[in-house]
Motif scaffolding. Structure first.
Motif: not given
Lengths: 90, 273
Positions: B5-29
């Motif tokens: 990490x220390x040598x790498x440039x800090x580029x973070x990625x923000x990923x949203x896990x979404x589905x619309x419908x409930x109970x398809x496995x967002x939280x598990x994913x």
């Protein structure tokens, strides 16, 4: 009997795909089936002034061109398929 | 594990896990992708954005260690760092739990972006577990996201909702999205009673990043509060592949048919007739 049904039955996967395709067209263009029906009757009314058409078998649909339809900037198109019974009504 | 990490440039990625419908496995994913990335040596922060119905803490097995939560951070009751729970099993993995006694209106999209921007400095990946629906909770979750993982199952209702979500994300200008098809049953696909991953991709027109088989081990893992990513189970392997693909590696898609034994096939023939 079950054996015969096995050949007759449309695979449920195909049913699901067909239903989804129709569902998503109206979802994506934000146009309800009721509105499509209204458009259809209005078109039929106008065309009927000039020629005799088969309203039973006419078919209209909005096709969203491209993989994700209008969202990619491609224009959706209205297709109307209207069978003509008599071209010279007048 | 290599620490680069220390040598790498800090580029973070923000990923949203979404589905619309409930109970398809967002939280598990979310739990499995987050844990998998941490196992690969990344610094990961999981954020549960489902205010009022928090679950990610339970799936992660960290429910007994909550002191502060996301709403406390937003309201200034604590510092961001205080609300982060460190997962002792995986170095570099943290969870910011959601509040259970509040509702979605306790946080605004702007506040969410502020919290995420603060976390970007310290993490490689920030995974947002989005609530079901397309109301404020969804708006909060996608506000600060760079990328989306859309979770669906091969069912008409889930696919329809996923399509709606894709539309909303595109309207928001969030173009980088990938599809995870969850609870796939190859035996049903084979006999034509379930849409295949190709069918779903064809309908949704979103690039596929993973197919997770319907696996009872997921239930067992959730019971135990330990994500199964990387374990020798069908779903564990599938999630490990999703993680590799997120990291940019080319991984062939698993063939779950192998998990159906010869004996199941033989008995299957008799069941059908």
């Amino acid at each position: 009997m079950k054996f015969i049904n096995l050949f007759k039955r449309k695979k449920s996967c195909q049913v699901a795909k067909d239903r989804l395709k129709i569902l998503l067209i109206s979802d994506r263009i934000n146009c309800s089936p009721e509105m499509m029906e209204l458009i259809k009757t209005d078109i039929a009314k106008v065309i009927s002034k000039y020629m005799k058409i088969d309203t039973e078998n006419m078919d209209i649909q909005i096709n969203a061109k491209g993989s994700r339809g209008s969202r990619e900037g491609k224009t959706p198109t209205l297709y109307a398929n209207i069978p003509i019974i008599d071209l010279h009504k007048m | 594990m290599e620490n680069n990490f220390s040598t790498e440039k800090k580029v973070s990625e923000v990923i949203v896990v979404t589905s619309g419908k409930g109970g398809v496995g967002k939280t598990t994913t979310s739990a499995n992708v987050g844990t998998g990335l941490a196992k690969e040596g990344k610094r990961v922060c999981l954020i549960d954005t489902d205010i009022g119905l928090r679950n990610l803490d339970v799936v992660m097995g960290l429910e007994n260690r909550i002191v502060y939560n996301l709403v406390d951070v937003v309201e200034g009751n604590c510092r961001v760092k205080q609300a982060l729970i460190r997962d002792k099993r995986h170095p570099g993995l943290y969870l910011m739990p959601s509040a259970q006694t509040r509702d979605k209106t306790a946080v605004s999209p702007g506040q969410m972006v502020k919290v995420i921007d603060h976390l970007r400095e310290q993490f490689d990946y920030i995974i947002l577990d989005c609530p079901a629906g397309i109301e404020q909770g969804f708006q909060n979750a996608i506000a600060g996201a760079d990328r989306a993982l859309i979770v669906t199952t091969p069912e008409v209702s889930a696919i329809r909702d996923a399509d709606r979500i894709v539309g909303l994300l595109e309207a928001r200008g969030l173009e980088k999205m990938d599809l995870i098809i969850n609870r796939m049953r190859m035996d049903m696909v084979k006999r034509g009673d379930m849409m295949s991953s190709a069918d779903v991709v064809d309908i949704l027109a979103v690039p596929l990043i993973g197919v997770v088989p319907d696996d009872e081990n997921v239930v067992i893992a959730t019971n135990q509060g330990e994500p199964l990513v990387g374990t020798d189970t069908p779903a564990g392997l599938a999630y490990a592949n999703v993680v590799d693909r997120i990291l940019g590696k080319e991984v062939p898609f698993l063939n779950f048919e192998k998990t159906i034994s010869f004996w199941t096939k033989v008995t299957g023939i008799f069941h059908r007739v």
